[in-house]
Design a protein around this motif. Structure first.
Motif, PDB file in Angstrom:
ATOM      1  N   LEU A   1       0.838  -1.197   0.000  1.00  0.00           N
ATOM      2  CA  LEU A   1       0.000   0.000   0.000  1.00  0.00           C
ATOM      3  C   LEU A   1       0.876   1.251   0.000  1.00  0.00           C
ATOM      4  N   ILE A   2       1.850   1.286   0.919  1.00  0.00           N
ATOM      5  CA  ILE A   2       2.711   2.468   1.021  1.00  0.00           C
ATOM      6  C   ILE A   2       3.504   2.656  -0.271  1.00  0.00           C
ATOM      7  N   GLY A   3       4.125   1.555  -0.701  1.00  0.00           N
ATOM      8  CA  GLY A   3       4.989   1.652  -1.878  1.00  0.00           C
ATOM      9  C   GLY A   3       4.224   2.102  -3.109  1.00  0.00           C
ATOM     10  N   VAL A   4       3.099   1.465  -3.373  1.00  0.00           N
ATOM     11  CA  VAL A   4       2.373   1.760  -4.617  1.00  0.00           C
ATOM     12  C   VAL A   4       1.761   3.157  -4.577  1.00  0.00           C
TER      13      VAL A   4
ATOM     14  N   ALA B   1       7.717   3.052 -10.237  1.00  0.00           N
ATOM     15  CA  ALA B   1       7.797   1.779  -9.519  1.00  0.00           C
ATOM     16  C   ALA B   1       9.084   1.718  -8.709  1.00  0.00           C
ATOM     17  N   MET B   2      10.140   2.212  -9.298  1.00  0.00           N
ATOM     18  CA  MET B   2      11.427   2.135  -8.602  1.00  0.00           C
ATOM     19  C   MET B   2      11.521   3.158  -7.466  1.00  0.00           C
ATOM     20  N   VAL B   3      10.848   4.279  -7.637  1.00  0.00           N
ATOM     21  CA  VAL B   3      10.809   5.243  -6.533  1.00  0.00           C
ATOM     22  C   VAL B   3      10.123   4.600  -5.333  1.00  0.00           C
ATOM     23  N   GLY B   4       8.984   3.939  -5.613  1.00  0.00           N
ATOM     24  CA  GLY B   4       8.270   3.253  -4.534  1.00  0.00           C
ATOM     25  C   GLY B   4       9.134   2.182  -3.907  1.00  0.00           C
ATOM     26  N   TYR B   5       9.844   1.452  -4.744  1.00  0.00           N
ATOM     27  CA  TYR B   5      10.661   0.352  -4.262  1.00  0.00           C
ATOM     28  C   TYR B   5      11.767   0.866  -3.346  1.00  0.00           C
ATOM     29  N   VAL B   6      12.421   1.923  -3.773  1.00  0.00           N
ATOM     30  CA  VAL B   6      13.523   2.448  -2.983  1.00  0.00           C
ATOM     31  C   VAL B   6      13.021   3.029  -1.669  1.00  0.00           C
ATOM     32  N   LEU B   7      11.877   3.687  -1.727  1.00  0.00           N
ATOM     33  CA  LEU B   7      11.308   4.209  -0.490  1.00  0.00           C
ATOM     34  C   LEU B   7      11.136   3.088   0.529  1.00  0.00           C
ATOM     35  N   LEU B   8      10.577   1.958   0.056  1.00  0.00           N
ATOM     36  CA  LEU B   8      10.332   0.842   0.958  1.00  0.00           C
ATOM     37  C   LEU B   8      11.644   0.230   1.427  1.00  0.00           C
ATOM     38  N   LEU B   9      12.581   0.131   0.511  1.00  0.00           N
ATOM     39  CA  LEU B   9      13.856  -0.499   0.844  1.00  0.00           C
ATOM     40  C   LEU B   9      14.571   0.288   1.933  1.00  0.00           C
TER      41      LEU B   9
ATOM     42  N   PHE C   1      11.902   0.222   5.203  1.00  0.00           N
ATOM     43  CA  PHE C   1      11.646  -1.093   5.821  1.00  0.00           C
ATOM     44  C   PHE C   1      12.616  -2.116   5.273  1.00  0.00           C
ATOM     45  N   PRO C   2      13.886  -1.943   5.595  1.00  0.00           N
ATOM     46  CA  PRO C   2      14.895  -2.815   4.972  1.00  0.00           C
ATOM     47  C   PRO C   2      14.672  -4.290   5.293  1.00  0.00           C
ATOM     48  N   VAL C   3      14.188  -4.584   6.473  1.00  0.00           N
ATOM     49  CA  VAL C   3      14.026  -5.995   6.843  1.00  0.00           C
ATOM     50  C   VAL C   3      12.910  -6.627   6.033  1.00  0.00           C
ATOM     51  N   ALA C   4      11.760  -5.974   6.093  1.00  0.00           N
ATOM     52  CA  ALA C   4      10.610  -6.537   5.381  1.00  0.00           C
ATOM     53  C   ALA C   4      10.898  -6.684   3.901  1.00  0.00           C
ATOM     54  N   MET C   5      11.744  -5.810   3.372  1.00  0.00           N
ATOM     55  CA  MET C   5      11.992  -5.822   1.934  1.00  0.00           C
ATOM     56  C   MET C   5      12.991  -6.882   1.512  1.00  0.00           C
ATOM     57  N   THR C   6      13.694  -7.472   2.440  1.00  0.00           N
ATOM     58  CA  THR C   6      14.710  -8.446   2.029  1.00  0.00           C
ATOM     59  C   THR C   6      14.356  -9.862   2.477  1.00  0.00           C
TER      60      THR C   6
END
Ligand code: SF4
Ligand code: SF4
Lengths: 985, 342
Positions: free
Chosen positions: B99-102, B124-132, B135-140
């Motif tokens: 939700l946050i990323g998109v 899409a990549m802006v959203g991805y980087v924001l999340l990364l 929320f580094p843990v959830a993203m990996t």
């Protein structure tokens, strides 16, 4: 699979194929970047032979079916014309004649809707056909090689042939390249790459022989090294027909793959020769000339059959036509008639396109005529060419860049054009876009890209024009500044000279007075002629720079010349007078003689101008005539005066001579101050009208004032010196001369008021006839009245002055003053016809605009009132009818005003065009010619350097230099024209 | 007779931007299928949820900007963004992450810049980087390949009912990097990680990447994208990898491993090819993609993140206008192409 085996059987086959096709080497077809493959849609119309088009009741022939200056009508409404009779002749280098496409009667010459992107009307000759289709007597040339190329070029020009492929550039220009231009390749464009169009295809299938004859004529004219015909491979029948017709001659048929826009001139050159035409240059500069097959055919008809261009093959297609096909259509046939002829079975037409679907124009009005460049009419149903889908954002997908034949980045151009960032757009080579539409065709976001480019190009041109304007204004300002400074310096010099003279005079004593006067006058005369020369120079530079105040400058130069002449005369007089101090009356006589001469030559010039204007059908004829009449009147007056003066001459006595310099100066003062006054007046008027030469006029006025002041001072000096001279017995001559001025003035007054009355009458008549120069005439009448009034006042003064006659001075002033008026006027009015007219036109334009606006407003209001009344049922049927009538009347009035306005605008435009003079392409050609000549010479020099003698080399290098400067001039002219073109557009 | 008046050309191709975008969506299906085969339903759920979020945020924002909602939604650009982000997120992602990323991708990275065509960065990549970053843990937290979760498990992960800790496993890139984190790993140590040794690249991920490669080839064949960006991308990543691997095959991963791990193929064919934020001339695109590939290799090999598609793409998005200025093609009739800013 082994290589050698598979290639072995192919080799002999290809040799055989080469032999069979008669071509020495397999022709290499190059490729160009991009291109698209839209559905061809040619099957709709290419299956049936060419049939004659309709013979409509009316033909509408625009005067400008070609690029360049509009042709000049040779007929008037009511004239009977025969088919093939020239009805408009080419004007200027870049122009083409127009002929009656059938026999009939000219019913009108005036604005009609034509095919134009802005939906503009243009001046057309309208012919009511008589159905006889009777040819004018004509005869072809059996063997064109009997004629010189120059004769043939002239024939082509007068046969009205202009490029039939689309652009409509007069063919006579393209086939007349001069000796320096070596034509490497003559390319015949038979590509016909746009979808739907099959006119050239059918023409080639059915009339290949005639086309080839036309090509032979082109070869004869251009003497190319090779001649190539480019045809797209989707026309096999045309290819074989042309190949058959070309058998045994040196024309090579090249088949190019189907791809849009292979038929673009630059693309075809690239396809067939691999050459690129450098940006901003012409194909001729790379040694290539392109001609359309249709043009070749038209040339054959004109030369061998004596038939001028009166019809063309036009494809009528689209699914809004029940009988699509190719029709041999008379030029000027309204599209509506053609559609009816195509048996429009009530099919729904959503879009009407003249030209192909990629580059053609939609028609807003089916009444527009078929012209020389109309190769196709597409009547498409709404399904076939639907309303363009809404524009989506550009996603920079790059599809457009993939297909752009110019290898541009359309997406970047679009981006910059949309943001009005013209600089960046130009950096992306906006101006190299050929507007082929390939980019817009593939754009998934349906962005009308070409529209953006056209807009941006227009802006760029506008900016360039503005720049030119600004530059000119600056130049003008600087010139004025320089002028003022120069005058100041001159004034100072004169003052010094005068002081010096006075000093010397005092030293030399009274006896030398007259000599000193002569010296001063000499100085004045020198100054005057200097000023004149400067003005002439200024005018010349202005001419070279194409400044638009040329006429003014010239007028100024003329005026200065007159002044200089006068000063010279004064010197002469003084010289004559000083030593001998005899026969003074002769002087007056001589002066008068000169004046009479001037006046009558002015009159003659005016008459000539009026005649020329009449010949050209200009609408200021009446004015010019009136002017001529006034001039005549003044000339007559002067003659009378001269007669009288002659009669009086013997009675004059010797001593009078001494007063001459003073009188002369006085006269000059009078002249100068009246010139000053009129200049001030002109400046004021100009200022009121916001004319942009107001500042200049002001400057001029200032200058004149300065001159007047100077003269006044001189007069004072002269007067101061006069007592020192031997006592003049002034009264004697003056008493005798006294009646003269009065009589002359009386006569002048009479003349003037007569002229005034005539003018008023003319104006009234014009009013009654609703002629649109009525206002003009009125203003003219006003002017004449003013003149008459002034003269009357003068007469009064003179009369008042006559009885007492205490001194010679005022009388002398009076005598010399009155003739000065016409004299002053004659050159001025002649020279200023142009700006004056322009200013007048401006005024008229304004007037008409307001008139139209008002009429339109009234009409609108009346209409609204009518509607209101109808809706609310407040008015009776009769009342409503009355209102309706009123509305109609108002509408007619508004329409009239608009028509007049349009015509005027058209005229103004034509004027500007004429003013900008030479056409760009000619200039380009000239520049190219000069350049190639230069290159040739350089080469020659290079070759001879080792072998030839010193002398030859020197001669060559001087020739080279001359050519170089010529080239430079040509380049400059071209550049200027380019800028001016922008201005005109 | 009322006639349409318009400027030329009067005919245009039938397809439109929406159709372009739909083709892109179709081309991701093989990749999505393999992801599901390898990891379970997480990715499908992600993608669907992302699409819903994207459409709603786009619609809301279009409404706020007073635009025609239906017209703009039909260009499918929001859906493409959502699908790509959904595919890039780990299949363990809870609903709020997506939700946050998109919504950030759509609202901030796209609409706030003026909507489709105006965004300088790949949304899409802006959203991805924001999340990364947030929320580094959830993203990996990825799953072990080849052990797909059931739909129920995936759903529970999505709704947050199931803690992810017990399920997650490292990706091949992660494994490789961790192995080298404390100095160069020995050959034997690398051999002990079975995840590094699939048929020809990392286990499981080789198939995912192969599927995206197939989808990408489809796009090229349909002329939706040109070859320039994928080829540049893969060359930029593969060539340095090959060189380094030839020099030291233990320290550096082999080129096939690089090309078929992580987001390489998804990035090369679907993400770097986003036309809006990429360079636009042919030469420009080649350079742009080469640099992305190179940057990915550098970050993967020497940087702090196991994968680097998003960072590299965003960095090059930033330089795209610059690249464009220096890669104008030579226009017909000109001796050379113009370079630099006007
Ligand atoms: S084809 Fe249309 S959408 Fe694609 S880059 Fe060109 S202008 Fe933009
Ligand atoms: S219209 Fe201009 S920009 Fe578009 S494809 Fe043709 S030449 Fe290129």
């Amino acid at each position: 699979m082994s290589q050698p085996q598979s290639s072995k059987p192919r080799k002999p086959l290809s040799v055989f194929a080469r032999l069979a096709s008669g071509i020495r080497r397999p022709a290499k077809i190059h490729d160009f970047h991009g291109g698209i493959h839209p559905p061809e849609m040619k099957h709709l119309s290419n299956g049936t032979p060419i049939v004659p088009g309709p013979l409509p009741q009316q033909l509408v022939l625009p005067l400008n079916m070609h690029i360049g200056a509009p042709a000049k009508p040779l007929v008037a409404p009511g004239d009977k014309v025969l088919k093939g009779q020239m009805i408009a002749e080419p004007i200027g280098a870049v122009s083409a004649a127009i002929h009656a496409p059938t026999s009939g009667t000219v019913s009108a010459i005036g604005p009609r809707p034509i095919q134009h992107p802005s939906g503009m009307d243009a001046v057309c000759i309208v012919i009511d056909t008589d159905g006889e289709d009777q040819w004018v007597e004509h005869q072809g040339i059996a063997d064109y090689t009997d004629k010189s190329p120059a004769e043939l070029v002239d024939l082509i020009r007068h046969a009205g042939i202009a490029g039939m492929g689309g652009a409509g550039f007069p063919t006579s220009i393209k086939v007349n390249l001069g000796d320096h231009q070596r034509v490497e390749q003559l390319l015949i464009n038979a590509v016909e790459c746009e979808p739907y169009i099959t006119a050239d295809d059918r023409l080639m299938r059915e009339r290949a022989e005639q086309i080839v004859t036309g090509i032979h004529i082109l070869q004869y004219l251009l003497n190319p090294r090779r001649t190539l015909i480019g045809i797209e491979d989707n026309k096999p029948e045309a290819i074989s027909a042309i190949k058959r017709a070309c058998k045994g001659c040196d024309i090579e048929v090249r088949v190019v793959p189907t791809k849009y826009p292979s038929g673009g001139e630059k693309q075809l050159i690239q396809l067939l020769t691999g050459k690129e035409v450098a940006s901003g240059q012409l194909p001729a500069q790379v040694g290539v000339v392109c001609q359309n097959v249709g043009t070749a055919y038209a040339i054959k008809r004109a030369v061998c059959d004596g038939e001028p261009l009166v019809s063309r093959v036009t494809t009528l297609t689209g699914d809004g036509v029940s009988q699509p096909g190719n029709y041999e259509v008379l030029l000027g046939t309204p599209v509506r008639d053609l559609l009816a002829h195509g048996n429009l079975a009530g099919l729904d037409i959503g879009r009407l396109v003249m030209g192909g679907p990629m580059m053609g124009f939609t028609l807003h009005n089916p009444g527009v005529p078929v012209v020389k460049t109309t190769n196709c009419i597409i009547a498409a149903s709404p399904e076939e060419l639907p309303e363009p889908p809404p524009e989506q954002p550009c996603i920079r997908c790059g599809s457009c860049a993939e297909v752009c034949p110019a290898n541009l980045l359309p997406q970047q151009l679009y981006w910059h054009a949309k943001n009005d960032d013209l600089e960046k757009a130009q950096h992306h080579n906006l101006m190299d876009c050929i507007e082929c539409g390939a980019c817009a065709y593939v754009c998934p976001s349906h962005i009308p890209l070409v529209q953006y480019y056209r807009y941006a190009k227009g802006e760029v041109r506008q900016q360039a024009a503005d720049q030119v304007k600004a530059d000119k204004a600056r130049q003008r300002f600087e010139a004025r500044q320089a002028r003022i400074e120069q005058e100041q310096a001159e004034k100072e010099a004169r003052r010094q000279a005068r002081l010096e003279a006075n000093r010397k005079k005092k030293e030399a004593g009274p006896a030398a007075a007259s000599t000193v006067d002569v010296a001063a006058l000499k100085q004045a005369s020198l100054d005057a002629s200097k000023a004149y020369k400067a003005a002439v120079k200024a005018a010349k530079t202005a001419e070279a720079e194409g400044a638009d105040n040329l006429a003014e400058l010239k007028a100024e130069a003329d005026r200065l010349k007159a002044l200089a002449d006068k000063a010279k005369a004064a010197v002469r007089d003084a010289k004559d007078g000083a030593p001998v101090a005899a026969a003074p009356a002769e002087d007056t006589v001589a002066k008068l003689k000169k004046q009479v001469g001037d006046a009558s030559s002015a009159y003659k010039a005016a008459v000539k101008a009026a005649k020329a204007a009449e010949a050209e059908g200009a609408d200021n004829v009446a004015e010019l005539k009136a002017q001529a009449d006034t001039l005549k009147a003044s000339a007559d007056a002067l003659k009378a005066e001269l007669r009288e003066a002659k009669a009086n001459a013997p009675a004059a006595t010797a001593p009078v001579a001494q007063t001459d310099p003073v009188a002369e100066l006085k006269k000059q003062v009078g002249d100068a101050s009246s010139a000053y006054k009129s200049a001030v007046k002109a400046a004021k008027q100009a200022e009121e009208e916001g004319a942009d030469n107001a500042a200049e006029l002001r400057a001029e006025a200032d200058k004149l004032k300065a001159a007047a002041d100077q003269l006044k001072m001189e007069l004072r000096d002269a007067k101061a010196n006069a007592p020192a001279a031997p006592p003049p017995s002034a009264p004697a001559p003056t008493t005798i001369e006294q009646p003269d001025p009065v009589a002359a003035l009386k006569k002048q007054v009479g003349d003037a008021s007569m002229a005034y009355k005539a003018a008023v009458k003319a104006a009234k008549q014009a009013d009654e006839e609703g002629a649109d120069n009525a206002t003009d005439l009125h203003s003219k009448a006003g002017e004449l009245k003013a003149i008459a009034d002034q003269l009357k006042a003068e007469l009064r003064d003179a009369k008042a002055a006559a009885p007492p006659t205490p001194k010679a001075a005022p009388a002398a002033t009076a005598t010399t003053d009155s003739p000065a008026v016409p004299e002053e006027q004659a050159p001025q009015s002649l020279a200023e016809v142009d700006p004056e007219q322009a200013a007048k036109r401006q005024k008229r334009l304004k007037g008409l605009k307001t008139a139209y606006n008002m009429a339109h407003k009234q009409y609108k209001e009346a209409h609204a009132a009518y509607e209101r009344a109808e809706r609310n049922e407040t008015a009776s049927a009769d009342e409503l009818q009355a209102m309706q009538v009123k509305i109609d009347k108002l509408k007619a009035k508004a329409d009239n005003a608009r028509d007049a306005l349009d015509a005027l605008v058209e005229e103004a435009k034509a004027d500007i065009r004429a003013h900008t003079g030479k056409d760009l392409k000619t200039l380009k050609l000239e520049a190219a010619r000069a350049e190639s000549a230069l290159a040739d010479k350089q080469q020659e020099l290079e070759q001879q350097r080792s072998s030839a003698s010193e002398d030859t080399l020197e001669a060559l290098s001087s020739e080279l230099q001359a050519l170089e400067s010529e080239t430079q001039i040509a380049r400059k002219a071209l550049k200027q024209a380019v800028e001016e073109q922008g201005l005109a557009e | 007779m009322s006639l349409i008046t318009s400027t030329s050309p009067h005919a245009t191709v039938k397809n439109n931007t929406g159709a372009f975008m739909r083709q892109v969506i179709y081309a991701t299906l093989p990749g999505l299928a393999v992801l599901t085969w390898q990891f379970g339903w997480g990715s499908v759920i992600n993608v669907l949820w992302a699409v819903i979020v994207a459409l709603v945020s786009e619609a809301l924002f279009l409404k706020a900007r007073g635009r025609n909602i239906a017209f703009y939604l039909k260009d499918y650009s929001a859906v493409v963004t959502a699908v790509l982000l959904g595919l890039a997120l780990p299949p363990t992602a809870p609903w709020w992450l997506t939700l946050i990323g998109v919504s950030f991708a759509i609202i901030v990275a796209k609409q706030l810049y003026g909507g489709l065509g105006m965004n300088p960065f790949n949304p899409a990549m802006v959203g991805y980087v924001l999340l990364l970053i947030s929320f580094p843990v959830a993203m990996t937290q990825w799953l072990a390949p080849g052990e797909p979760l059931s739909f129920v498990q995936s759903w529970q992960l999505f709704t947050g009912q199931l803690p992810v800790d017990g399920l997650s496993g490292a990706t091949p890139l992660d494994t490789f990097r961790t192995a080298h984190s404390a100095g160069a790993a020995s050959e034997g140590e690398l051999a002990s990680h079975s995840i590094l040794h699939g048929q020809f690249a990392g286990l499981g991920w080789e198939w995912v990447n192969l599927a995206f490669l197939l989808g990408g080839l489809y796009l090229i064949s349909r002329k939706i994208i040109t070859w320039h960006i994928p080829v540049g991308f893969l060359a930029g990543l593969g060539l340095p990898a090959l060189l380094a691997w030839l020099i030291d095959p233990v320290r550096f991963a082999d080129p096939l491993f690089q090309l078929f791990s992580g987001g390489a193929m998804l990035g090369a064919f679907f993400i770097a090819t986003d036309p809006v934020s990429a360079a636009t001339s042919r030469m420009g695109r080649l350079i742009y993609a080469l640099l992305i590939g190179l940057l990915i290799w550098v970050i993967r090999t020497f940087g702090g993140y196991p994968d680097a598609v998003a960072f590299s793409v965003l960095l090059l998005n930033l330089s795209a206008p610059f690249i464009d200025y220096y890669t104008q093609p030579r226009t017909y009739g000109h001796k050379s192409s113009k370079r630099g800013v006007s």
